[in-house]
Design a protein around this motif. Structure first.
Motif, PDB file in Angstrom:
ATOM      1  N   ALA A 284       0.811  -1.387  -0.069  1.00 43.78           N
ATOM      2  CA  ALA A 284       0.187  -0.041  -0.159  1.00 43.78           C
ATOM      3  C   ALA A 284       0.594   0.758   0.208  1.00 43.78           C
ATOM      4  O   ALA A 284       0.612   2.124  -1.171  1.00 43.78           O
ATOM      5  N   ARG A 285       1.746   1.394   0.554  1.00 42.42           N
ATOM      6  CA  ARG A 285       3.025   2.401   1.197  1.00 42.42           C
ATOM      7  C   ARG A 285       3.490   2.434  -0.588  1.00 42.42           C
ATOM      8  O   ARG A 285       3.685   3.601  -1.026  1.00 42.42           O
TER       9      ARG A 285
ATOM     10  N   ARG B 203      -8.446  -1.643   4.207  1.00 39.18           N
ATOM     11  CA  ARG B 203      -8.342  -1.497   5.881  1.00 39.18           C
ATOM     12  C   ARG B 203      -6.466  -1.390   6.434  1.00 39.18           C
ATOM     13  O   ARG B 203      -6.559  -0.688   7.069  1.00 39.18           O
ATOM     14  N   ASN B 204      -5.768  -2.105   5.231  1.00 39.88           N
ATOM     15  CA  ASN B 204      -4.245  -2.080   5.745  1.00 39.88           C
ATOM     16  C   ASN B 204      -4.210  -0.545   5.691  1.00 39.88           C
ATOM     17  O   ASN B 204      -3.287  -0.200   6.357  1.00 39.88           O
ATOM     18  N   TRP B 205      -4.066  -0.350   4.082  1.00 43.83           N
ATOM     19  CA  TRP B 205      -4.088   0.911   3.350  1.00 43.83           C
ATOM     20  C   TRP B 205      -4.750   2.390   4.476  1.00 43.83           C
ATOM     21  O   TRP B 205      -3.596   3.199   4.733  1.00 43.83           O
TER      22      TRP B 205
ATOM     23  N   PHE C  72      -2.702   5.388   6.525  1.00 46.18           N
ATOM     24  CA  PHE C  72      -2.646   6.395   6.451  1.00 46.18           C
ATOM     25  C   PHE C  72      -2.423   7.152   7.803  1.00 46.18           C
ATOM     26  O   PHE C  72      -2.381   8.134   8.467  1.00 46.18           O
ATOM     27  N   VAL C  73      -3.445   6.350   8.878  1.00 41.36           N
ATOM     28  CA  VAL C  73      -3.879   6.939  10.051  1.00 41.36           C
ATOM     29  C   VAL C  73      -3.092   6.983  11.093  1.00 41.36           C
ATOM     30  O   VAL C  73      -2.016   7.751  11.374  1.00 41.36           O
ATOM     31  N   SER C  74      -1.789   5.956  10.938  1.00 40.14           N
ATOM     32  CA  SER C  74      -1.032   4.937  11.631  1.00 40.14           C
ATOM     33  C   SER C  74       0.808   6.427  11.760  1.00 40.14           C
ATOM     34  O   SER C  74       1.543   6.367  12.634  1.00 40.14           O
TER      35      SER C  74
END
Length: 243
Positions: A109-110, A183-185, A189-191
């Motif tokens: 995702a990153r 959900r992992n993406w 974003f959040v963490s």
């Protein structure tokens, strides 16, 4: 997962049709999809309903695939939960034999998100090289901001930065992917990137898997093309009012 490349069911096509109608007034500049068949069909169905970009090329990318579940693929979710219990772990952190860890999914995702940021910066630079910052065609920004959920966010959020010296990039990108992957993406974003979330969002909503064709909208600002410090605002998460 990845190993069972099934097409959409009749219900899936109805949901994709509904998402396409919901997004029919949004003018996208780019469309990316997982290269798995169910995502390809969803992306094509959404674009087929769009008023502005029916003929936009869909680019397929393996980095958008669902999480790989190894020996659990093609089996019921209850089997995966049983495997996790036997291993003394819980879903979704459990990794079946041959599957991807959550860290590996997040790395994909990153990598894809950083690719999108570079794409947007290059697009902005080409635009400026060709026309100069002052001669952008007027009106296009308004067309691109006809989002069906704008009542959920302030006009300031959508238009901030359009004046002054900061640059707002003109990419408006549709990404079609899968529940566990997204959900992992969002977790990334959040963490990792301190994404700003809607004030009414609960922790359970943040950690839940999107419903089929759930829509999430993020505004990404790259001040002066700075790829290292994206400012991310979540306008809505797993929106499913169209279903």
């Amino acid at each position: 997962g990845q190993g069972v490349d099934e097409p959409l069911s009749a219900t899936g096509f109805r949901q994709a049709d509904a998402a396409g109608l919901f997004l029919s007034n949004v003018k996208f500049t780019h469309v990316f999809s997982s290269d798995l068949l169910r995502a390809k069909q969803t992306a094509a169905t959404i674009l087929g309903k769009n008023k502005f970009c029916k003929d936009l090329e869909i680019k397929y990318d393996a980095r958008l695939r669902e999480r790989k579940y190894g020996v659990a693929e093609g089996r019921p979710l209850t089997d995966l939960k049983a495997m996790a219990k036997t291993a003394g772990e819980q879903c979704p952190s459990f990794t079946p034999s041959g599957g991807e860890t959550l860290d590996e999914v997040r790395e994909r995702a990153r990598d894809f998100f950083e690719f999108l940021c570079r794409l947007a910066v290059e697009l902005e630079q080409k635009e400026q090289d060709m026309h100069g910052a002052a001669s952008r065609s007027s009106g296009t920004a308004e067309e691109q901001l006809v989002f069906p959920w704008t009542n959920h966010c302030s006009e300031a959020e959508l238009s901030s930065g359009s004046g002054g010296t900061s640059k707002i990039l003109d990419a408006n990108i549709l990404v079609v992917s899968h529940g566990a992957y997204m959900r992992n993406w969002i977790g990334y974003f959040v963490s990792d990137l301190n994404c700003t979330l809607p004030t009414n969002l609960t922790k359970s909503q943040l950690s839940s898997v999107s419903p089929n064709t759930g829509v999430s909208h993020f505004i990404i600002k790259l001040e002066n093309g700075n790829l290292l410090k994206p400012e991310i605002t979540c306008v809505c998460l797993n929106q499913d009012s169209h279903l």
